[in-house]
Design a protein around this motif. Structure first.
Motif, mmCIF file in Angstrom:
data_model
loop_
_atom_site.group_PDB
_atom_site.id
_atom_site.type_symbol
_atom_site.label_atom_id
_atom_site.label_comp_id
_atom_site.label_asym_id
_atom_site.label_seq_id
_atom_site.Cartn_x
_atom_site.Cartn_y
_atom_site.Cartn_z
ATOM 1 N N MET A 184 -10.300 9.761 5.600
ATOM 2 C CA MET A 184 -9.952 8.350 5.458
ATOM 3 C C MET A 184 -10.018 7.988 3.982
ATOM 4 O O MET A 184 -10.928 8.404 3.277
ATOM 5 N N ARG A 185 -9.030 7.223 3.529
ATOM 6 C CA ARG A 185 -9.037 6.652 2.174
ATOM 7 C C ARG A 185 -8.844 5.164 2.331
ATOM 8 O O ARG A 185 -8.076 4.709 3.179
ATOM 9 N N GLU A 186 -9.519 4.394 1.474
ATOM 10 C CA GLU A 186 -9.414 2.945 1.583
ATOM 11 C C GLU A 186 -9.414 2.331 0.190
ATOM 12 O O GLU A 186 -10.156 2.771 -0.681
ATOM 13 N N GLU A 237 -9.587 -1.472 -1.769
ATOM 14 C CA GLU A 237 -9.895 -2.895 -1.630
ATOM 15 C C GLU A 237 -9.081 -3.688 -2.645
ATOM 16 O O GLU A 237 -8.983 -3.316 -3.809
ATOM 17 N N TYR A 297 -7.928 -4.801 2.649
ATOM 18 C CA TYR A 297 -8.140 -3.368 2.546
ATOM 19 C C TYR A 297 -6.935 -2.629 3.105
ATOM 20 O O TYR A 297 -6.435 -2.958 4.178
ATOM 21 N N CYS A 298 -6.475 -1.651 2.352
ATOM 22 C CA CYS A 298 -5.454 -0.733 2.839
ATOM 23 C C CYS A 298 -6.191 0.551 3.196
ATOM 24 O O CYS A 298 -6.853 1.156 2.354
ATOM 25 N N ARG A 299 -6.093 0.933 4.454
ATOM 26 C CA ARG A 299 -6.792 2.121 4.940
ATOM 27 C C ARG A 299 -5.773 3.157 5.399
ATOM 28 O O ARG A 299 -4.864 2.847 6.160
ATOM 29 N N CYS A 321 0.872 -1.168 0.000
ATOM 30 C CA CYS A 321 0.000 0.000 0.000
ATOM 31 C C CYS A 321 0.911 1.221 0.000
ATOM 32 O O CYS A 321 1.773 1.360 0.870
#
Length: 126
Positions: free
Chosen positions: A77-79, A81, A68-70, A15
């Motif tokens: 917040m950005r996420e 999948e 998921y990279c959060r 990520c």
């Protein structure tokens, strides 16, 4: 992003995000939202902000093919999948299997050449 395979059949996921100010927290989560153990976050500060990277190694598990990279930076917040097809986990086995087979064939040829050379059947010119 899928980064690479490891020898145990795991897949390295990376990520990476750029331009944060201040530095965000980087988390890897499974499909249930549980935080997964991951490598330490790598942080680099540039004029445009903080660049962050965090890797995780995942293994074949029929219950967990979504990751998921959060990125957290209150209140933002950005996420992302990542869905991994089970076939991807099996691909490393083919690569390792073919490599081992090629090594065994090469060793077999070398042993055969040495035996035939010692018997005087063939002459090797180097």
């Amino acid at each position: 992003m899928l980064e690479s395979y490891d020898n145990s059949g795991g897949i390295h996921l990376l990520c990476e995000s750029r331009g944060w100010n201040p530095e965000p927290e980087v988390l890897w989560l499974d499909r249930e939202g549980d935080i997964l153990p991951a490598e330490d976050t790598q942080t680099h500060r540039e004029t445009e902000g903080f660049n962050v990277k965090r890797s995780i190694t995942v293994h074949d598990n029929s219950n967990h093919n979504r990751f998921y990279c959060r990125l957290l930076q209150e209140p933002h917040m950005r996420e992302t999948e990542i869905i991994i097809n089970r076939k991807v986990f099996g691909a490393w086995k083919w690569v390792v299997g073919i490599s081992v087979l090629a090594c065994l064939i090469a060793v077999g040829w070398i042993i055969t050449a040495v035996i035939l050379h010692k018997k005087g059947t063939i002459t090797l010119h180097i």
